[in-house]
Design an enzyme around this catalytic site. Structure first.
Site, mmCIF file in Angstrom:
data_model
loop_
_atom_site.group_PDB
_atom_site.id
_atom_site.type_symbol
_atom_site.label_atom_id
_atom_site.label_comp_id
_atom_site.label_asym_id
_atom_site.label_seq_id
_atom_site.Cartn_x
_atom_site.Cartn_y
_atom_site.Cartn_z
ATOM 1 N N SER A 123 0.840 -1.203 0.000
ATOM 2 C CA SER A 123 0.000 0.000 0.000
ATOM 3 C C SER A 123 0.873 1.249 0.000
ATOM 4 O O SER A 123 1.968 1.246 0.588
ATOM 5 C CB SER A 123 -0.856 -0.032 1.272
ATOM 6 O OG SER A 123 -1.476 1.207 1.485
ATOM 7 N N TYR A 148 -1.825 -1.173 10.875
ATOM 8 C CA TYR A 148 -2.074 -1.751 9.541
ATOM 9 C C TYR A 148 -0.900 -1.421 8.612
ATOM 10 O O TYR A 148 -0.328 -2.296 7.958
ATOM 11 C CB TYR A 148 -3.392 -1.213 8.949
ATOM 12 C CG TYR A 148 -3.492 -1.490 7.469
ATOM 13 C CD1 TYR A 148 -3.768 -2.775 7.006
ATOM 14 C CD2 TYR A 148 -3.263 -0.485 6.518
ATOM 15 C CE1 TYR A 148 -3.817 -3.045 5.635
ATOM 16 C CE2 TYR A 148 -3.307 -0.741 5.164
ATOM 17 C CZ TYR A 148 -3.592 -2.022 4.727
ATOM 18 O OH TYR A 148 -3.621 -2.289 3.380
ATOM 19 N N LYS A 152 2.240 -3.788 6.535
ATOM 20 C CA LYS A 152 2.644 -3.768 5.118
ATOM 21 C C LYS A 152 4.154 -3.544 5.023
ATOM 22 O O LYS A 152 4.838 -4.205 4.247
ATOM 23 C CB LYS A 152 1.890 -2.669 4.357
ATOM 24 C CG LYS A 152 0.397 -2.961 4.200
ATOM 25 C CD LYS A 152 0.154 -4.168 3.321
ATOM 26 C CE LYS A 152 -1.273 -4.647 3.324
ATOM 27 N NZ LYS A 152 -1.483 -5.968 2.771
HETATM 28 P P1 NAD Z 1 -10.763 -7.472 1.488
HETATM 29 O O1 NAD Z 1 -10.919 -7.430 2.963
HETATM 30 O O2 NAD Z 1 -11.959 -7.272 0.645
HETATM 31 O O3 NAD Z 1 -10.060 -8.837 1.045
HETATM 32 C C1 NAD Z 1 -9.118 -9.506 1.855
HETATM 33 C C2 NAD Z 1 -9.527 -10.979 1.876
HETATM 34 O O4 NAD Z 1 -8.599 -11.700 2.692
HETATM 35 C C3 NAD Z 1 -10.924 -11.202 2.472
HETATM 36 O O5 NAD Z 1 -11.671 -12.029 1.624
HETATM 37 C C4 NAD Z 1 -10.633 -11.878 3.810
HETATM 38 O O6 NAD Z 1 -11.676 -12.767 4.172
HETATM 39 C C5 NAD Z 1 -9.323 -12.589 3.509
HETATM 40 N N1 NAD Z 1 -8.498 -12.852 4.691
HETATM 41 C C6 NAD Z 1 -8.143 -11.980 5.666
HETATM 42 N N2 NAD Z 1 -7.357 -12.594 6.560
HETATM 43 C C7 NAD Z 1 -7.207 -13.877 6.138
HETATM 44 C C8 NAD Z 1 -6.510 -14.989 6.651
HETATM 45 N N3 NAD Z 1 -5.807 -14.929 7.778
HETATM 46 N N4 NAD Z 1 -6.573 -16.165 5.962
HETATM 47 C C9 NAD Z 1 -7.285 -16.251 4.811
HETATM 48 N N5 NAD Z 1 -7.974 -15.226 4.297
HETATM 49 C C10 NAD Z 1 -7.928 -14.048 4.955
HETATM 50 O O7 NAD Z 1 -9.622 -6.388 1.114
HETATM 51 P P2 NAD Z 1 -9.171 -5.860 -0.313
HETATM 52 O O8 NAD Z 1 -9.552 -4.435 -0.404
HETATM 53 O O9 NAD Z 1 -9.565 -6.788 -1.372
HETATM 54 O O10 NAD Z 1 -7.596 -5.891 -0.108
HETATM 55 C C11 NAD Z 1 -6.783 -6.960 -0.586
HETATM 56 C C12 NAD Z 1 -5.345 -6.700 -0.195
HETATM 57 O O11 NAD Z 1 -4.912 -5.455 -0.741
HETATM 58 C C13 NAD Z 1 -5.135 -6.604 1.316
HETATM 59 O O12 NAD Z 1 -3.897 -7.196 1.637
HETATM 60 C C14 NAD Z 1 -5.087 -5.115 1.561
HETATM 61 O O13 NAD Z 1 -4.348 -4.789 2.703
HETATM 62 C C15 NAD Z 1 -4.383 -4.634 0.292
HETATM 63 N N6 NAD Z 1 -4.665 -3.230 -0.029
HETATM 64 C C16 NAD Z 1 -5.963 -2.801 -0.143
HETATM 65 C C17 NAD Z 1 -6.228 -1.458 -0.424
HETATM 66 C C18 NAD Z 1 -7.635 -0.961 -0.499
HETATM 67 O O14 NAD Z 1 -7.843 0.251 -0.414
HETATM 68 N N7 NAD Z 1 -8.645 -1.801 -0.703
HETATM 69 C C19 NAD Z 1 -5.156 -0.562 -0.589
HETATM 70 C C20 NAD Z 1 -3.849 -1.033 -0.475
HETATM 71 C C21 NAD Z 1 -3.608 -2.386 -0.191
HETATM 72 C C1 WQD Z 2 -9.778 9.138 0.905
HETATM 73 C C2 WQD Z 2 -10.025 10.630 1.159
HETATM 74 C C3 WQD Z 2 -10.285 11.158 3.495
HETATM 75 C C4 WQD Z 2 -14.001 8.849 4.002
HETATM 76 C C5 WQD Z 2 -6.931 4.272 3.101
HETATM 77 C C6 WQD Z 2 -5.814 3.608 3.869
HETATM 78 C C7 WQD Z 2 -4.783 3.074 2.911
HETATM 79 C C8 WQD Z 2 -5.420 2.174 1.870
HETATM 80 C C9 WQD Z 2 -6.530 2.889 1.168
HETATM 81 C C10 WQD Z 2 -5.725 -0.121 2.511
HETATM 82 C C11 WQD Z 2 -9.249 11.170 2.353
HETATM 83 C C12 WQD Z 2 -11.579 11.408 2.745
HETATM 84 C C13 WQD Z 2 -12.866 9.441 3.488
HETATM 85 C C14 WQD Z 2 -15.083 9.674 4.414
HETATM 86 C C15 WQD Z 2 -13.826 11.614 3.751
HETATM 87 N N1 WQD Z 2 -6.074 1.045 2.476
HETATM 88 N N2 WQD Z 2 -12.774 10.802 3.360
HETATM 89 N N3 WQD Z 2 -14.949 11.028 4.269
HETATM 90 O O1 WQD Z 2 -7.282 7.303 3.732
HETATM 91 O O2 WQD Z 2 -6.392 7.616 1.377
HETATM 92 O O3 WQD Z 2 -6.399 5.384 2.393
HETATM 93 O O4 WQD Z 2 -7.473 3.365 2.145
HETATM 94 O O5 WQD Z 2 -4.668 -0.571 2.236
HETATM 95 O O6 WQD Z 2 -3.834 2.369 3.668
HETATM 96 O O7 WQD Z 2 -5.224 4.546 4.748
HETATM 97 O O8 WQD Z 2 -8.553 6.372 1.732
HETATM 98 O O9 WQD Z 2 -10.920 6.286 1.055
HETATM 99 O O10 WQD Z 2 -10.345 6.396 3.520
HETATM 100 O O11 WQD Z 2 -9.979 8.405 2.107
HETATM 101 O O12 WQD Z 2 -13.753 12.833 3.651
HETATM 102 O O13 WQD Z 2 -16.110 9.188 4.928
HETATM 103 O O14 WQD Z 2 -11.409 10.797 1.483
HETATM 104 O O15 WQD Z 2 -10.057 12.129 4.471
HETATM 105 O O16 WQD Z 2 -8.904 12.503 2.043
HETATM 106 P P1 WQD Z 2 -7.126 6.777 2.374
HETATM 107 P P2 WQD Z 2 -10.025 6.790 2.126
#
Ligand code: NAD
Ligand code: WQD
Length: 337
Positions: A123, A148, A152
């Site tokens: 991330s 979190y 990462k």
């Molecule tokens: P999500 O929660 O929808 O998907 C994660 C999946 O992993 C879920 O289906 C959950 O049930 C499964 N899981 C969690 N812990 C587990 C375990 N111990 N064993 C087996 N399965 C497990 O999240 P997502 O948005 O699809 O994110 C996927 C990956 O991308 C994650 O590693 C997340 O940290 C990373 N990521 C997401 C974002 C985002 O904004 N969505 C941003 C950056 C990184």
């Molecule tokens: C986006 C913008 C908020 C919600 C997070 C995690 C990051 C990654 C992605 C997993 C910001 C604003 C949000 C709301 C708002 N996750 N906001 N009202 O914070 O950039 O990133 O998700 O890996 O690690 O930190 O994403 O979608 O939460 O926020 O005003 O109800 O929207 O302040 O400017 P963020 P976000």
């Protein structure tokens, strides 16, 4: 054959679809902690192909070993993890156990079965509050402000050191910016539990009437309209980036890091306006206090992925909004309806 951990989740289910459409054979390992088996069923219906689904935990070495023993796994796409920043500050040990210990178990099983190719979901949070924009992969990681983010960074460092000790590994660390949107069928999408933490799912729930209004966290940031700026990337572009990274590591050993973003930033108010336009709805909002830990601006320098992977994000903000709206309006209660 590919092992896809977290394949029932938001990004993982889109990845599964892309893999099946590209004729990969896939084993999905997911404990359904934050997802539903319905996403897998829908992907299978959309692609008209099947995967092997194992309901299990990445922390469970017996489960992992039995998968590597039974199937001829060539590479792992590792999405499984917990991802709620706020929850991680309340339950840091849960996050360390699930995300760090879970990844460690996975790597140990991979080593045991000589599977040495992995693509890891990292991330942009590992950059912290960057000194320079756009953020390139050269930008140093900074100590994340929440558990979190720490998980990462820790897994990235573990992967780096594994490659240092054994250069026959190939690792792709992909640093996602802000993944949004859904497959354009409207059949799969993001289905958060409870109140959404992220902006787009929250806006989408306001649009379908599940929430009264959006709370905009701060309007006095040093940005063009005072609200936070992020690099929103369509989930289908994101998963296409993984396919390119997978191809790359099949042919190139070593440790590789790429940003997956569009290179452009949009403010919270830009996103509200774009969503209103795409959905023909009104999104009432109220400006409230800044959210702890948020930064003003974050967007990628995505040239490295373009140059090395020949990948770049192709879908526009309009596509992201239209696809989110199609998914949300067809499935107002997510996968439960
Ligand atoms: P999500 O929660 O929808 O998907 C994660 C999946 O992993 C879920 O289906 C959950 O049930 C499964 N899981 C969690 N812990 C587990 C375990 N111990 N064993 C087996 N399965 C497990 O999240 P997502 O948005 O699809 O994110 C996927 C990956 O991308 C994650 O590693 C997340 O940290 C990373 N990521 C997401 C974002 C985002 O904004 N969505 C941003 C950056 C990184
Ligand atoms: C986006 C913008 C908020 C919600 C997070 C995690 C990051 C990654 C992605 C997993 C910001 C604003 C949000 C709301 C708002 N996750 N906001 N009202 O914070 O950039 O990133 O998700 O890996 O690690 O930190 O994403 O979608 O939460 O926020 O005003 O109800 O929207 O302040 O400017 P963020 P976000």
């Amino acid at each position: 054959m590919i092992l896809l951990t977290g394949g029932a989740g938001y990004i993982g289910s889109h990845m599964l679809l892309k893999l099946l459409e590209s004729n990969h054979k896939v084993v999905v390992l997911d404990n359904l902690l934050n997802s539903s088996y319905e996403s897998i069923k829908r992907v299978e219906a959309l692609s008209n192909k099947q995967c092997i689904f194992v309901e299990g935990n990445i922390r469970d070495s017996e489960c992992l070993n039995s998968i590597f023993n039974k199937y001829n796994i060539d590479a792992v796409l590792h999405f499984a993890g917990l991802k709620a920043v706020g929850e991680s500050t309340e339950k840091p040990l849960l996050y360390f156990d699930n995300n760090i210990s879970g990844s460690l178990q996975l790597l140990m099983s991979m080593q045991k079965y000589s599977v040495k190719k992995i693509v890891f979901s990292s991330s942009a949070t590992v950059y912290g509050d960057p000194d320079e924009l756009p953020i390139s992969e050269e930008c140093p990681m900074s100590m994340p402000t929440n558990p979190y983010g720490y998980t990462k960074m820790a897994v990235e460092q573990m992967l780096m050191q594994v490659v240092e000790s054994d250069p026959t590994w190939s690792v792709a660390t992909l640093r996602y910016f802000n993944p949004v949107g859904a497959h354009d069928s409207g059949m799969i999408g993001e289905d958060p539990n409870g109140t959404p933490n992220n902006l787009l799912p929250y806006i989408a729930q306001v649009a379908v009437g599940k929430r009264d209004k959006l709370f905009v966290y701060g309007n006095d940031y040093a940005t063009y309209d005072g609200t936070g700026i992020r690099d929103y990337i369509h989930v289908m572009d994101l998963v296409e980036g993984h396919l390119s990274a997978l191809d790359y590591i099949v042919n190139n050993l070593g440790y590789h890091v790429w940003n997956l973003g569009t290179g452009s930033g949009h403010s919270v108010l830009d996103m509200v306006k774009a969503f209103e336009k795409a959905s023909n709805t009104n999104i009432p909002y109220q400006i409230v206090e800044k959210r702890a830990g948020d930064i003003a601006s974050c967007y990628a320098d995505a040239t490295k992925a373009h140059q090395q992977l020949n990948w770049f994000a192709q879908r526009s903000i309009e596509d992201m909004m239209e696809d989110t709206w199609r998914w949300q309006s067809k499935n107002p209660d997510g996968y439960t309806n």
